[in-house]
Design an enzyme around this catalytic site. Structure first.
Site, PDB file in Angstrom:
ATOM      1  CB  SER A 209      -0.959  -0.035   1.199  1.00 43.03           C
ATOM      2  OG  SER A 209      -1.922   0.984   1.123  1.00 43.03           O
ATOM      3  CG  ASP A 374      -7.234  -2.956  -3.477  1.00 40.29           C
ATOM      4  OD1 ASP A 374      -8.008  -2.029  -3.172  1.00 40.29           O
ATOM      5  OD2 ASP A 374      -6.005  -2.901  -3.249  1.00 40.29           O
ATOM      6  CG  HIS A 400      -5.699  -2.152   0.123  1.00 47.60           C
ATOM      7  ND1 HIS A 400      -4.982  -1.749  -0.980  1.00 47.60           N
ATOM      8  CD2 HIS A 400      -5.163  -1.480   1.180  1.00 47.60           C
ATOM      9  CE1 HIS A 400      -4.056  -0.871  -0.613  1.00 47.60           C
ATOM     10  NE2 HIS A 400      -4.142  -0.701   0.691  1.00 47.60           N
TER      11      HIS A 400
END
Length: 432
Positions: A209, A374, A400
């Site tokens: 991320s 996601d 995610h």
């Protein structure tokens, strides 16, 4: 769906698939050392309060919350289960706040609040956000275990962690960012130390991320000769290259990040001040359609180009100047990192595409129109990096956060790591 760029040798890829059917079951000497860089909220953060600290209520008094502290008065700020209790949610938010100082042109903690990141160089603060609640706060535990079991990595020897104060972000050229810039210096030293302690082998940087944005800019700020010597590969999991529409909801209405019982309005105030949260707002580089609003209200609609008006209308006008001068230039160009890159991300999960607010305004949660992504990051942002030596892997139905623990996702990540390590395993086999 899986897509692999033509930049990789077809012959090597076939050999890897044929000869490494058991994934990367290598011994430690056959792996490039690997450093994990977590995402937003992906590692523990500690705090202590000094005499300048002014509690907003008696509940937030340093002698009351928390009662138990480490040596020197330090205690865990993130994650602490007390945030679930309403009186302490405000205390948590107060202590997480950042303040922009226009004279310094930089962000800093609230007065009386000192923070530190524990266990830099180790995976310890990445495995669980709260060691007392391992199941509920597991973060990179499954990923690390898979690397150990499937690829022969040894925790804290060939696999290390680079946690950081995720509230702070980098700033555009010409603007200071003391905390984040120090993290990049620490990361550089960790890379060099890790390489030195592993027979001079270059390092694999594996991010999740927000960590991907830090690694990209970290590599952009190093020299080609340094990268050739110390970096083998950059593997980015679920990187939000162009920000995410859901971040506008964080600024407008607050985001509990999936933590139950928490009132989003109680955490909204500190979330707005987070420099890294501004970095994650949708970029005009990716969300460039001026005819397609990202936020819809009865009075006005907002695209990625109207972020200054959006800030003013949600009651955060003080964020306009630092966003436009410090953050926006960072998002306008995705520069090549100068090393081979593998992007792995999920798709096919409902992801906020349009936020629709009614007459209740921004204090109410919006209705949401969903698109592909996601679950957190939109597909257009996940796929936005277009550089040389790029390998892209898309995994249907992986979210995610589940990309760090989903069995199919972990299998694919291990496969990509095995491909990177394959050359080293062959060299060692020839030398034996």
């Amino acid at each position: 769906m899986k897509k692999i760029s033509s930049h990789y040798s077809v012959v090597i890829a076939i050999l890897v698939v044929v000869t490494m059917t058991s994934m990367c079951q290598a011994v430690g000497s056959n792996v490039y050392p690997l450093i994990l860089v977590p995402g937003n909220g992906g590692n523990q953060l500690e705090v202590r309060l000094d005499r300048e600290y002014k509690p907003s209520s008696v509940w937030c008094s340093s002698w009351l919350y928390p009662i138990h502290k480490k040596s020197g008065g330090w205690f865990r700020l993130w994650f602490d289960a007390a945030v679930l209790l309403s009186p302490f949610t405000r205390c948590f938010s107060d202590r997480m706040m950042l303040y922009y100082d226009p004279d310094l042109d930089d962000y800093q903690n609230a007065p009386g609040v000192q923070t530190r990141v524990p266990h830099f160089g180790s995976t310890k603060s990445l495995l669980y956000l709260d060691p007392r609640l391992r199941d509920a706060t597991s973060y990179m535990e499954h990923l690390v275990k898979a690397l150990e079991k499937k690829c022969g990595y040894v925790n804290d020897q060939t696999i290390l962690g680079a946690p950081y104060d995720f509230r702070y972000g980098l700033a555009a050229s010409g603007h200071p960012s003391r905390v984040a810039s120090q993290f990049l210096q620490d990361l550089k030293q960790l890379v060099e130390k890790t390489s030195s302690e592993n027979e001079g082998k270059p390092v694999i940087l594996l991010s999740h991320s927000l960590g991907g944005l830090f690694v990209l800019h970290f590599l952009n700020r190093t020299t080609p000769s340094w990268r050739r010597k110390y970096i083998k590969h950059f593997v980015a999991l679920a990187a939000p290259w162009g920000g995410t529409i859901s971040q506008m909801k964080t600024f407008a209405s607050g985001n509990t990040l999936g933590v139950p019982l928490v009132n989003p309005l109680l955490v909204r105030r500190h979330q707005r001040t987070s420099e890294s949260n501004q970095w994650l707002l949708p970029s005009t580089k990716v969300f460039h359609d001026r005819t397609k609003p990202l936020v819809v209200t009865p009075q006005v609609n907002y695209t990625a180009y109207e972020m200054d008006r959006f800030f003013a209308d949600i009651g955060f006008s003080q964020g306009v100047v630092p966003y436009k001068t410090r953050v926006l230039p960072l998002t306008e160009e995705l520069m090549t990192p100068g090393v081979p890159v593998t992007c792995i991300y999920g798709r096919g999960v409902d992801t906020p595409e349009v936020l629709m607010y009614g007459k209740g305004g921004f204090d109410k949660q919006p209705e949401i129109k969903y698109g592909d992504g996601d679950g957190t990051v939109n597909l257009a942002s996940l796929a936005a990096l277009k550089v040389d030596s790029l390998n892209t892997v898309e995994i249907d139905g992986v979210s995610h956060t589940s990309i760090l623990k989903d069995e199919i996702a972990l299998k694919e990540i291990m496969k990509q790591i095995s491909i990177i390590n394959y050359e080293l395993a062959n060299v060692n086999a020839v030398n034996e």
